[in-house]
Design a protein around this motif. Structure first.
Motif, mmCIF file in Angstrom:
data_model
loop_
_atom_site.group_PDB
_atom_site.id
_atom_site.type_symbol
_atom_site.label_atom_id
_atom_site.label_comp_id
_atom_site.label_asym_id
_atom_site.label_seq_id
_atom_site.Cartn_x
_atom_site.Cartn_y
_atom_site.Cartn_z
ATOM 1 N N VAL A 77 41.082 16.999 -120.178
ATOM 2 C CA VAL A 77 40.710 16.682 -121.556
ATOM 3 C C VAL A 77 39.502 17.485 -122.053
ATOM 4 N N PRO A 78 38.387 17.582 -121.303
ATOM 5 C CA PRO A 78 37.252 18.359 -121.820
ATOM 6 C C PRO A 78 37.607 19.822 -122.096
ATOM 7 N N ALA A 79 38.444 20.411 -121.281
ATOM 8 C CA ALA A 79 38.836 21.810 -121.476
ATOM 9 C C ALA A 79 39.622 21.974 -122.775
ATOM 10 N N ILE A 80 40.536 21.069 -123.025
ATOM 11 C CA ILE A 80 41.343 21.155 -124.248
ATOM 12 C C ILE A 80 40.469 20.933 -125.484
ATOM 13 N N ILE A 81 39.558 19.976 -125.413
ATOM 14 C CA ILE A 81 38.656 19.711 -126.536
ATOM 15 C C ILE A 81 37.762 20.916 -126.788
ATOM 16 N N SER A 82 37.244 21.518 -125.732
ATOM 17 C CA SER A 82 36.394 22.698 -125.882
ATOM 18 C C SER A 82 37.161 23.857 -126.511
ATOM 19 N N LEU A 83 38.390 24.048 -126.097
ATOM 20 C CA LEU A 83 39.216 25.115 -126.659
ATOM 21 C C LEU A 83 39.486 24.868 -128.150
ATOM 22 N N ILE A 84 39.767 23.623 -128.494
ATOM 23 C CA ILE A 84 39.989 23.270 -129.904
ATOM 24 C C ILE A 84 38.722 23.527 -130.720
ATOM 25 N N HIS A 85 37.570 23.109 -130.199
ATOM 26 C CA HIS A 85 36.314 23.310 -130.922
ATOM 27 C C HIS A 85 35.976 24.792 -131.060
ATOM 28 N N THR A 86 36.253 25.581 -130.035
ATOM 29 C CA THR A 86 36.002 27.017 -130.129
ATOM 30 C C THR A 86 36.901 27.637 -131.196
ATOM 31 N N PHE A 87 38.154 27.226 -131.235
ATOM 32 C CA PHE A 87 39.085 27.710 -132.255
ATOM 33 C C PHE A 87 38.563 27.347 -133.642
ATOM 34 N N ARG A 89 35.454 26.815 -134.450
ATOM 35 C CA ARG A 89 34.270 27.629 -134.714
ATOM 36 C C ARG A 89 34.656 29.007 -135.232
ATOM 37 N N ILE A 90 35.715 29.572 -134.656
ATOM 38 C CA ILE A 90 36.177 30.881 -135.123
ATOM 39 C C ILE A 90 36.646 30.776 -136.571
ATOM 40 N N GLN A 91 37.369 29.714 -136.893
ATOM 41 C CA GLN A 91 37.799 29.510 -138.281
ATOM 42 C C GLN A 91 36.589 29.362 -139.205
ATOM 43 N N ALA A 92 35.568 28.620 -138.772
ATOM 44 C CA ALA A 92 34.353 28.452 -139.580
ATOM 45 C C ALA A 92 33.634 29.789 -139.745
ATOM 46 N N LEU A 93 33.600 30.584 -138.674
ATOM 47 C CA LEU A 93 32.983 31.913 -138.755
ATOM 48 C C LEU A 93 33.713 32.781 -139.772
ATOM 49 N N GLN A 94 35.030 32.707 -139.763
ATOM 50 C CA GLN A 94 35.813 33.487 -140.725
ATOM 51 C C GLN A 94 35.538 33.039 -142.160
ATOM 52 N N ARG A 95 35.439 31.731 -142.379
ATOM 53 C CA ARG A 95 35.122 31.232 -143.724
ATOM 54 C C ARG A 95 33.709 31.645 -144.126
ATOM 55 N N PHE A 96 32.776 31.527 -143.195
ATOM 56 C CA PHE A 96 31.377 31.841 -143.452
ATOM 57 C C PHE A 96 31.179 33.316 -143.788
ATOM 58 N N THR A 97 31.864 34.191 -143.077
ATOM 59 C CA THR A 97 31.723 35.629 -143.328
ATOM 60 C C THR A 97 32.677 36.111 -144.412
ATOM 61 N N GLN A 98 33.522 35.228 -144.895
ATOM 62 C CA GLN A 98 34.514 35.553 -145.927
ATOM 63 C C GLN A 98 35.383 36.729 -145.493
ATOM 64 N N ALA A 99 35.862 36.655 -144.257
ATOM 65 C CA ALA A 99 36.632 37.751 -143.665
ATOM 66 C C ALA A 99 38.132 37.505 -143.749
ATOM 67 N N GLY A 100 38.609 36.998 -144.846
ATOM 68 C CA GLY A 100 40.044 36.797 -145.008
ATOM 69 C C GLY A 100 40.489 35.405 -144.591
ATOM 70 N N GLU A 101 41.798 35.251 -144.451
ATOM 71 C CA GLU A 101 42.381 33.964 -144.086
ATOM 72 C C GLU A 101 41.973 33.552 -142.677
ATOM 73 N N PRO A 102 41.500 32.314 -142.494
ATOM 74 C CA PRO A 102 41.180 31.838 -141.149
ATOM 75 C C PRO A 102 42.435 31.752 -140.274
ATOM 76 N N LEU A 103 42.226 31.759 -138.980
ATOM 77 C CA LEU A 103 43.328 31.638 -138.025
ATOM 78 C C LEU A 103 44.125 30.372 -138.303
ATOM 79 N N ASN A 104 45.412 30.424 -138.022
ATOM 80 C CA ASN A 104 46.296 29.283 -138.221
ATOM 81 C C ASN A 104 46.265 28.399 -136.973
ATOM 82 N N GLY A 105 45.818 27.173 -137.122
ATOM 83 C CA GLY A 105 45.699 26.250 -135.997
ATOM 84 C C GLY A 105 47.026 25.919 -135.340
ATOM 85 N N TRP A 106 48.074 25.730 -136.136
ATOM 86 C CA TRP A 106 49.381 25.404 -135.560
ATOM 87 C C TRP A 106 49.943 26.578 -134.772
#
Length: 155
Positions: A77-87, A89-106
């Motif tokens: 469980v901790p590994a899966i949660i960490s992976l989800i949170h990292t994903f 964070r990458i989406q938030a980084l993309q929104r923050f830098t305005q670098a196009g469409e964020p990664l698709n979670g699905w």
């Protein structure tokens, strides 16, 4: 070879890594490179988060993230949660830098379930776009309401 770009205001660098190189190196090294890569991408995002006052979105403890996917993987469980949170964070980084469409979670979930090394390349592609945009002087979105922003970052 990975290109290094300066993280504005952080005094550190982020790497533009090859989207194919990351999963290939992880397979060749029997997963050891994956742990190194995972720590480094979380550290890069945390550095930008600290420099801009966005630690809530971009994280602040890459060591904890790494611990969750190494020892925490024994419990799963901790590994899966960490992976989800990292994903996320990458989406938030993309929104923050305005670098196009964020990664698709699905799409990320499907990649993880079918062949997880492909997910690494996908995550790295999102990071590459954000770091390149930020390094080229792209605008950063303002901090959320109620968050005090540090001094402006010079390009």
């Amino acid at each position: 070879m990975a290109e290094e770009v300066e993280i504005r205001g952080a005094g550190s660098t982020a790497k533009i890594r090859g989207v194919v190189a990351v999963p290939v190196l992880s397979i060749i090294t029997l997963g050891i490179y994956w742990w190194v890569w995972y720590y480094k991408i979380n550290r890069e995002m945390a550095d930008l988060g600290k420099a801009t006052g966005r630690t809530e979105e971009l994280g602040d403890s890459p060591g904890t993230s790494l611990l969750a996917v190494t020892l925490g993987a024994l419990v799963i469980v901790p590994a899966i949660i960490s992976l989800i949170h990292t994903f996320q964070r990458i989406q938030a980084l993309q929104r923050f830098t305005q670098a196009g469409e964020p990664l698709n979670g699905w799409l990320g979930v499907v990649m993880y379930l079918v062949f997880s090394p492909v997910l690494q390349g996908y995550m790295q592609s999102g990071l590459n776009g954000a770091w390149q945009h930020q390094a080229q002087g792209g605008t950063l979105t303002p901090a959320p309401v109620g968050v005090t922003e540090p001094a402006p970052i010079a390009p």
